[in-house]
Write a protein that holds these residues in place. Structure first.
Motif, short mmCIF file in Angstrom:
data_model
loop_
_atom_site.label_atom_id
_atom_site.label_comp_id
_atom_site.label_asym_id
_atom_site.label_seq_id
_atom_site.Cartn_x
_atom_site.Cartn_y
_atom_site.Cartn_z
N ALA A 547 42.59 -9.72 4.75
CA ALA A 547 43.41 -10.37 3.90
C ALA A 547 43.03 -11.79 3.33
N TYR A 548 42.75 -11.71 2.01
CA TYR A 548 42.47 -12.97 1.24
C TYR A 548 43.75 -13.69 0.80
N VAL A 549 43.89 -14.82 1.25
CA VAL A 549 44.88 -16.09 0.90
C VAL A 549 44.70 -16.97 0.44
N ILE A 550 45.43 -17.39 -0.79
CA ILE A 550 45.42 -18.67 -1.41
C ILE A 550 46.38 -19.58 -0.69
N THR A 551 46.21 -20.92 -0.67
CA THR A 551 47.29 -21.52 0.15
C THR A 551 47.58 -22.95 -0.89
N SER A 552 48.83 -23.44 -0.57
CA SER A 552 49.22 -24.20 -1.49
C SER A 552 48.59 -25.72 -1.38
N VAL A 553 48.18 -25.92 -0.18
CA VAL A 553 47.55 -27.17 0.31
C VAL A 553 46.21 -27.05 1.11
N PRO A 554 45.33 -27.71 1.04
CA PRO A 554 44.17 -27.69 2.01
C PRO A 554 44.59 -27.47 3.51
N ILE A 555 44.19 -26.58 4.22
CA ILE A 555 44.26 -26.37 5.60
C ILE A 555 43.63 -27.11 6.54
N ALA A 556 44.19 -27.94 7.36
CA ALA A 556 43.50 -28.74 8.39
C ALA A 556 43.36 -27.78 9.79
N ASP A 557 44.26 -27.24 10.16
CA ASP A 557 44.15 -26.29 11.42
C ASP A 557 44.21 -24.92 10.98
N VAL A 558 43.06 -24.37 10.85
CA VAL A 558 42.91 -23.05 10.32
C VAL A 558 43.30 -21.99 11.27
N ALA A 559 42.98 -22.31 12.35
CA ALA A 559 43.56 -21.35 13.55
C ALA A 559 45.10 -21.18 13.64
N ALA A 560 45.79 -22.28 13.55
CA ALA A 560 47.28 -22.29 13.41
C ALA A 560 47.71 -21.76 12.35
N PHE A 561 47.12 -21.89 11.22
CA PHE A 561 47.54 -21.32 9.82
C PHE A 561 47.58 -19.75 10.08
N LYS A 562 46.34 -19.35 10.42
CA LYS A 562 46.14 -17.70 10.72
C LYS A 562 47.05 -17.07 11.62
N LYS A 563 47.40 -17.87 12.73
CA LYS A 563 48.39 -17.40 13.55
C LYS A 563 49.79 -17.35 12.87
#
Length: 634
Positions: A547-563
């Motif tokens: 999965a390629y994902v575009i986010t609305s804001v920069p992600i600080a905690d990448v692991a939590a975002f992916k979870k």
């Protein structure tokens, strides 16, 4: 019983007859079954609408052919062996006479709840005998069963219940799977809370006996509804073209398609293919490891074996519980002679190490089979050498939910084998390869898109409630042909090798998952603006989801975002659709008309970044280098 081919010479003779005069061929096969009323016309069809009818005007009930006709000669024979997940629980053996009684009893229970011919019934259950009993009880009274794999999320179940407008849901308390007890009934509660207004009652089978909440006035225990019900039930006569079941499958658009199969043609084709591909003999113990939530379970755990009067094993658990020797222990204990499983399972057990196979003698094994996806060379040879001891032919079967039964496959012990090739079409199946313009590619040693140019009895009739979608998906791409969505190669000997999907569908562990469906789910996750999903090679699953994902804001905690992304996909579809890789990207490569260039994304996911083709015509060519630079591998 139907004619069983016994030699390669006979196969070629039968195949030639089936192509030269398909109506006469299938007429001969159908006459071996019990019909309430004979048909007046064998076939009426066109692929333009499409409109396909087999055994027109014939009346029957498929359960009379699965059960009643065997009672005199096979009443005491075991129809079903149930191997529970938990080793502390005893295996169950159910004879044809006992199964007949249990099906009739539950059919009477359904009638008492107001279920009648044509009603849709959703079944969301683990792999227990009650699942098969529920399926057959629906067919007994002419109700249309819609089995949903008991790993799908509440959202997915709700969507399917609403689409089919089911009046009854049949479920279990918990699903005992590996070391876990999965709350199946709780998933149904959540699904029904999403506005499934058509559902009157939920019938709950007590599988594990763990405590759960029952909704008064709606929820009923299985053991209560069958109490006092007779174990005889006159089967409802149905038309050959009445609907038997709806089975939902992913497509290249987000909404799952309700594939519809009808009574007579499905029955005839299912039995014929089962008997011939596996070369069934008296005394065989046959085991298909699929789940009844998929077409393989419908055709080759329930209907095919019972129609043929065989003994079939049903397994509740997983191949690695309590250890990676479980499959081989089951084969030893129950003297399994025919074993049919998926390449995913083979690769997982191969990866676990040969120590789980050593010391386990399986002299009963006669035939091996694979299903769900093309098998790779390494797995084929391991299966052949370690499990089959080079003495068990491997039938590598190609078919689909929409085909109802096996289409291209060796006949065990008859067709000369080539590793990883599905070999030759079964009698009555007329495959062809076409180019992008729909022109048929003649000769051998050629490659193209796989189509079928003449109907077979178990071909899809429609997609439930949306016939135009059926036409567009399967019959509109190439004139007067059924398009499989697969690419294939025909070798110098005329053998077929399936290459894989040519549409936006990923084959994960043999399960077709639409990219649009996964993208829709990902896009509901917090901070996701847009996503694109492609398949990539996976050592165990065959294909993984990238999965390629575009986010609305920069992600600080990448692991939590992916979870969060994985949790959302699990909630919306189920754990089978979770991406293996989630890569945060600044943008997606698009044409100037806004189309995502999946070809480029697929090559990057595969690690093949040396030849991406001309990217200068893209709307945003610079994004390709940025995606390449941050590519992930797991």
């Amino acid at each position: 019983m139907t004619t069983q081919i016994r030699s390669l010479e006979e196969y070629h003779k039968v195949y030639a007859h089936s192509v030269a005069n398909p109506e006469a061929f299938w007429d001969e096969q159908a006459r071996t079954f019990q019909w309430r009323k004979p048909w007046r016309e064998t076939l009426r069809w066109n692929f333009r609408e499409p409109k396909i009818k087999w055994f027109v005007g014939g009346k029957l009930n498929i359960t009379e052919n699965c059960l009643d006709r065997h009672l005199e000669t096979r009443g005491k024979q075991v129809a079903m062996i149930w191997e529970p997940n938990d080793l502390k629980r005893k295996a169950r053996k159910i004879t044809y006479k006992q199964l007949h009684g249990l099906v009739c009893q539950f059919a009477n229970a359904l009638k008492a709840q107001g279920v009648k011919k044509g009603d849709r019934v959703c079944i969301y259950m683990p792999m227990t005998p009650e699942l098969s009993i529920a399926v057959l009880a629906c067919a007994r009274i002419g109700a249309i069963h819609s089995v949903v794999f008991a790993g799908f999320s509440a959202v997915s179940v709700s969507d399917r219940i609403k689409d089919a407008q089911c009046s009854i849901v049949i479920t279990s308390d918990f699903n005992s799977r590996g070391p876990k007890n999965i709350p199946v009934k709780q998933v149904i509660d959540e699904a029904l809370a999403m506005g499934c207004d058509s559902v009157r009652n939920v019938i709950v089978h007590q599988n594990t006996g763990d405590a759960l909440k029952m909704t008064e006035g709606r929820d009923l225990w299985w053991h209560d509804v069958v109490k006092g019900k007779r174990k005889s039930c006159k089967a409802t006569a149905v038309d050959s073209e009445d609907e038997l079941f709806i089975l939902y499958t992913s497509g290249s658009t987000g909404k799952p398609k309700g594939v519809v199969h009808t009574q007579g043609g499905y029955m005839v084709y299912c039995e014929y293919t089962f008997r011939n591909v596996f070369q069934i003999q008296e005394g065989d113990v046959y085991w298909c490891t699929a789940d009844v939530g998929w077409i393989t379970g419908h055709s080759y755990i329930i209907y095919g074996p019972l129609l043929a009067g065989a003994t079939a094993l049903m397994f509740e658990g997983i191949p690695t519980y309590p250890d990676a020797g479980r499959f081989w222990d089951v084969i030893q204990r129950h003297k399994v002679s025919i074993f049919y499983t998926a390449p995913t399972a083979i690769r997982a057990l191969m990866a676990a190490g040969d120590q789980w196979v050593k010391g386990r003698r399986m002299p009963s094994l006669r035939i091996l089979g694979t299903v769900g996806e093309p098998i790779n060379d390494e797995a084929w040879h391991w299966y052949n050498e370690k499990i089959g001891k080079k003495r068990c032919p491997i039938v590598d079967t190609w078919w689909q939910t929409e085909t109802g039964g096996m289409m291209i496959s060796p006949l065990a012990g008859i067709t000369p084998l080539k590793p990883c090739l599905a070999t030759l079409p079964l009698p009555g199946v007329q495959p062809c390869l076409v180019d992008a313009n729909g022109h048929e590619i003649e000769g051998n040693d050629v490659e193209g898109m796989l189509c079928i140019k003449f109907p077979w009895p178990s071909i899809i009739r429609t997609t439930y409630g949306d016939h135009e979608r059926c036409r567009q998906t399967y019959f509109a791409t190439f004139k007067d042909k059924y398009f499989t969505g697969d690419g294939a190669r025909r070798d110098v000997d005329g053998y077929y090798r399936i290459i894989g999907r040519v549409d936006d569908v990923i084959n994960v562990s043999g399960h077709r998952i639409g990219t649009a469906e996964v993208e829709d789910a990902i896009n509901k996750a917090p901070m996701v603006v847009e996503s694109a999903v492609v398949g990539f090679p996976h050592d165990i699953k065959g294909q993984g989801i990238y999965a390629y994902v575009i986010t609305s804001v920069p992600i600080a905690d990448v692991a939590a975002f992916k979870k969060g992304v994985l949790d959302t996909v699990t909630k919306e579809i189920g754990p089978i659709a979770k991406p293996d890789v989630v890569q945060i990207v600044p943008g997606l490569p698009k044409t100037r008309s806004g189309k995502i260039m999946r070809r480029i994304l697929r090559k990057i996911a595969e690690g093949d970044t040396s030849n991406l083709g001309d990217t200068t015509t893209l709307l945003n060519p610079e994004v390709v280098d940025e995606i390449k630079a941050s590519r992930l591998v797991g």
